[in-house]
Scaffold this active site. Structure first.
Site, short mmCIF file in Angstrom:
data_model
loop_
_atom_site.label_atom_id
_atom_site.label_comp_id
_atom_site.label_asym_id
_atom_site.label_seq_id
_atom_site.Cartn_x
_atom_site.Cartn_y
_atom_site.Cartn_z
N GLU A 145 13.72 10.08 -14.43
CA GLU A 145 13.88 10.87 -13.19
C GLU A 145 13.24 12.24 -13.32
OE1 GLU A 145 18.05 11.03 -12.46
OE2 GLU A 145 18.21 8.88 -12.07
N VAL A 146 13.34 12.83 -14.49
CA VAL A 146 12.79 14.17 -14.71
C VAL A 146 11.59 14.03 -15.65
CG1 VAL A 146 13.24 16.49 -15.56
CG2 VAL A 146 15.06 15.23 -14.39
N HIS A 206 18.19 11.49 -24.59
CA HIS A 206 19.61 11.46 -24.24
C HIS A 206 20.42 11.17 -25.50
CE1 HIS A 206 19.13 10.90 -19.72
NE2 HIS A 206 17.93 10.52 -20.13
N ASN A 220 13.94 7.61 -21.73
CA ASN A 220 13.43 6.82 -20.60
C ASN A 220 11.99 7.21 -20.33
OD1 ASN A 220 15.96 5.59 -20.14
ND2 ASN A 220 16.66 7.35 -18.94
N HIS A 264 12.59 14.02 -22.57
CA HIS A 264 13.94 14.37 -23.05
C HIS A 264 14.58 13.18 -23.72
CE1 HIS A 264 14.11 13.08 -18.86
NE2 HIS A 264 15.29 12.56 -19.12
N ARG A 274 23.99 20.10 -22.01
CA ARG A 274 24.79 18.98 -21.50
C ARG A 274 24.22 18.47 -20.18
NH1 ARG A 274 28.94 18.64 -25.05
NH2 ARG A 274 29.36 20.63 -26.10
N ASP A 275 24.18 17.14 -20.05
CA ASP A 275 23.68 16.50 -18.84
C ASP A 275 24.60 16.83 -17.67
OD1 ASP A 275 21.69 13.77 -18.36
OD2 ASP A 275 23.20 14.26 -16.84
P1 DGP Z 1 16.10 10.53 -16.92
O1 DGP Z 1 16.49 9.43 -15.97
O2 DGP Z 1 15.93 10.02 -18.32
O3 DGP Z 1 14.91 11.31 -16.43
O4 DGP Z 1 17.36 11.51 -16.98
C1 DGP Z 1 17.41 12.75 -16.35
C2 DGP Z 1 18.77 13.32 -16.62
O5 DGP Z 1 18.72 14.70 -16.31
C3 DGP Z 1 19.90 12.72 -15.79
O6 DGP Z 1 20.84 12.11 -16.69
C4 DGP Z 1 20.53 13.89 -15.07
C5 DGP Z 1 19.97 15.09 -15.79
N1 DGP Z 1 19.72 16.25 -14.95
C6 DGP Z 1 18.93 16.28 -13.85
N2 DGP Z 1 18.90 17.51 -13.32
C7 DGP Z 1 19.68 18.29 -14.14
C8 DGP Z 1 20.04 19.66 -14.12
O7 DGP Z 1 19.63 20.45 -13.25
N3 DGP Z 1 20.87 20.09 -15.11
C9 DGP Z 1 21.32 19.26 -16.10
N4 DGP Z 1 22.12 19.80 -17.03
N5 DGP Z 1 21.00 17.95 -16.14
C10 DGP Z 1 20.20 17.48 -15.16
#
Ligand code: DGP
Length: 120
Positions: A97-98, A104, A89, A102, A31-32
């Site tokens: 961001e990461v 979503h 993304n 991944h 889960r996000d």
């Molecule tokens: P993106 O912008 O597509 O790279 O989305 C990165 C997503 O990752 C964002 O919706 C928040 C999520 N996220 C970032 N850090 C963590 C974490 O430490 N744990 C979890 N569960 N989600 C995270």
């Protein structure tokens, strides 16, 4: 299994806590931490592919697994029939961001319209 160090690789290795809903030898789903809808689950490969630009033919099985898993989790979470959205993304303009590929899986309510160009 060698996993490079991203925040998601630490989740995959259970080094930091996340609400993992599925894990196998290829992919992990959790889960996000900042959900944008009642259901917001990330599906990631267990090894580092930084962005969708880095995908090659050898990744076909893992990408297939990610999509099939999204469909299965949507059913398990009870959002399949009403519908949901799947997003990947990529890089700066995609607001990634990461940098660990991944997908979503977002649903559980009527989502807003698809995002389009916005002058900011
Ligand atoms: P993106 O912008 O597509 O790279 O989305 C990165 C997503 O990752 C964002 O919706 C928040 C999520 N996220 C970032 N850090 C963590 C974490 O430490 N744990 C979890 N569960 N989600 C995270």
């Amino acid at each position: 299994m060698v996993i490079a160090d991203t925040i998601f690789s630490k989740i995959i290795k259970h080094e930091i806590i996340a609400d993992i809903v599925y894990q196998d030898e290829l992919v992990t789903a959790f889960r996000d931490a900042s959900p944008c809808a009642p259901i917001h689950i990330l599906i990631v490969p267990n090894f580092l592919i930084p962005t969708l630009n880095d995908v090659v033919e050898d990744h076909e099985a893992i990408l297939g697994r990610m999509i099939i898993l999204a469909s299965k989790i949507a059913k398990d979470e009870g959002i399949a029939e009403d519908g949901y959205r799947v997003i990947i993304n990529c890089n700066k303009n995609g607001r990634q961001e990461v940098y660990h590929l991944h997908l979503h899986l977002i649903g559980g309510c009527l989502l807003g319209p698809m995002l389009v160009y916005r002058d900011i």
